[in-house]
Design an enzyme around this catalytic site. Structure first.
Site, PDB file in Angstrom:
ATOM      1  CE1 TYR A  33      74.188 -11.944 -23.270  1.00 34.59           C
ATOM      2  CE2 TYR A  33      75.325 -13.155 -25.008  1.00 34.59           C
ATOM      3  CZ  TYR A  33      74.201 -12.502 -24.539  1.00 34.59           C
ATOM      4  OH  TYR A  33      73.093 -12.401 -25.334  1.00 34.59           O
ATOM      5  CE  LYS A 148      72.442 -14.753 -22.370  1.00 37.18           C
ATOM      6  NZ  LYS A 148      71.375 -14.481 -23.368  1.00 37.18           N
ATOM      7  CD  GLU A 181      66.542 -17.704 -29.948  1.00 36.37           C
ATOM      8  OE1 GLU A 181      66.396 -17.557 -28.721  1.00 36.37           O
ATOM      9  OE2 GLU A 181      67.444 -18.404 -30.435  1.00 36.37           O
ATOM     10  CG  LEU A 206      69.635 -18.735 -25.135  1.00 28.63           C
ATOM     11  CD1 LEU A 206      71.043 -19.284 -25.259  1.00 28.63           C
ATOM     12  CD2 LEU A 206      69.678 -17.252 -24.828  1.00 28.63           C
TER      13      LEU A 206
END
Length: 286
Positions: A33, A148, A181, A206
Site C-alpha cells: 500500500y 510496505k 521506527e 521503512l
C-alpha cells in the site's frame, strides 16, 4: 455526500465497494500500500511514493498493475469524486484473487483499491504546536519491514499500546534496545550534542518518503545530521524527539514513557522542519 472508492477498474459507493473473498490481500496480507497527503486537491511527494510502490511490488513479485501516469489519473479522479481538498488518498495493490494456496497463483491480475478522505489539518497543527506523547515497545515485526506490505498486525498492536496509554505514537526497539521506527512513522532525535539523528535505511526500517524529503530539507537548512541508531534511553535524554510520516508530516514528541523530553515543549528543529516541509509540500504538490 457519500464517499466513492475505486476497485479494479470501477468507481462505486464506498459502502458498497467489495473485493473477492479469496483476494490474497485478505487471506494472506499478500499486497502492498501507499498513502499520499492531499493539499488543495493535489498529491504530495507523488514520485517518491510511486517509486517506493514499484520497489515494494518488485520485492514481492507482484505485477505492476498500470503505469505511474495511469495510476495518477485514478488517484486524482478518486480525490475529485470525493471532493477532497485536504486529506489523504490510500492505494492498495494485492497479488489478486485465486483459490487459496500459499504459493503464487499463475496468470491472475492484481487487485487495485483506492480510497480518499478529508482530513482536518488544523487538528494536526494543534497537536504539533503542543507536542504529543510517545511510548516504547519491543519491535516484533517480520524481517522485511523495508517493504510496505499490508501485513500490519504488529504495527496495529503497537499503535493500540500507545492509545491505551493516551499517547500519539509507539516507538519500537530491537533486541539491542535501539529504536527502529514508530508504528506508522520514522523516528528522529536531537541528541545532547545537538546533532539530528535518525536510523539509516540499511537497517530493517521503512524507507519513508516523508523521511527522504526531510533529509533534503535538513541539508538545505544546514542542520548537522548523523544517520545512526539511538537507544530508548538516548531518546528519553534527548533535546528533541519527533516522528515523520505522510499523514503527520513532522510531529514533535514531548514525552516518552512518561519521561519529559527536553523542556516538555516542541523543540526548534522539529518546529522548523515541520514549517518548511509543509511550505514545500503545498508548493510542489501535483
Amino acid at each position: 455526500m457519500s464517499r466513492v472508492a475505486y476497485v479494479n477498474g470501477a468507481y462505486s459507493a464506498h459502502g458498497e465497494a467489495v473485493v473477492h473473498i479469496e483476494d490474497r490481500g485478505f487471506q494472506f496480507a499478500d499486497g502492498v500500500y501507499e498513502v499520499w497527503s492531499v493539499f488543495d486537491g493535489r498529491l504530495v511527494d507523488f514520485e517518491g511514493h510511486m517509486t517506493r510502490l514499484h520497489r515494494s511490488l518488485n520485492a514481492l513479485q507482484i505485477e505492476i498493475p498500470m503505469s505511474a501516469a495511469s495510476l495518477g489519473v485514478v488517484l486524482r479522479e478518486t480525490i475529485r469524486r470525493n471532493r477532497v481538498r485536504d486529506g489523504l488518498v490510500y492505494l492498495q495493490v494485492t497479488r489478486g484473487t485465486a483459490s487459496r494456496d500459499h504459493a503464487f497463483p499463475a496468470d491472475i491480475a492484481p487487485s487495485v483499491i483506492v480510497t480518499a478522505k478529508r482530513l482536518d489539518l488544523t487538528k494536526g497543527e494543534a497537536t504539533a504546536t503542543k507536542g504529543a506523547a510517545g511510548v516504547t515497545r519491543p519491535d516484533i515485526r517480520w524481517g522485511r519491514c523495508d517493504i510496505k506490505t499490508v501485513g500490519l498486525l504488529p504495527n496495529v498492536l503497537a499503535k493500540q499500546a500507545a492509545r491505551e496509554r493516551g499517547a500519539y505514537e509507539c516507538l519500537m526497539y530491537d533486541e539491542m534496545g535501539l529504536i527502529t521506527e514508530g508504528s506508522s512513522t520514522n523516528a528522529w532525535i536531537v541528541d545532547q550534542d545537538g546533532r539530528l539523528r535518525t536510523r539509516d535505511t540499511q537497517a530493517n526500517i521503512l524507507r519513508g518518503v516523508t523521511r527522504e524529503a526531510i533529509l533534503k530539507l535538513v541539508q538545505a537548512e544546514g542542520i548537522e545530521l548523523d544517520e545512526r541508531p539511538f537507544s530508548v534511553e538516548e531518546a528519553k535524554g534527548a533535546r528533541e524527539v519527533f516522528v515523520t510520516a505522510a499523514s503527520s508530516f513532522v510531529m514533535p514528541l514531548v514525552s516518552l514513557d512518561g519521561v519529559k523530553i527536553g523542556d516538555g515543549k516542541p523543540g526548534p528543529i522539529a518546529t522548523r522542519l515541520r514549517e518548511v516541509y509543509l511550505e514545500q509540500a503545498r508548493r510542489e504538490a501535483i
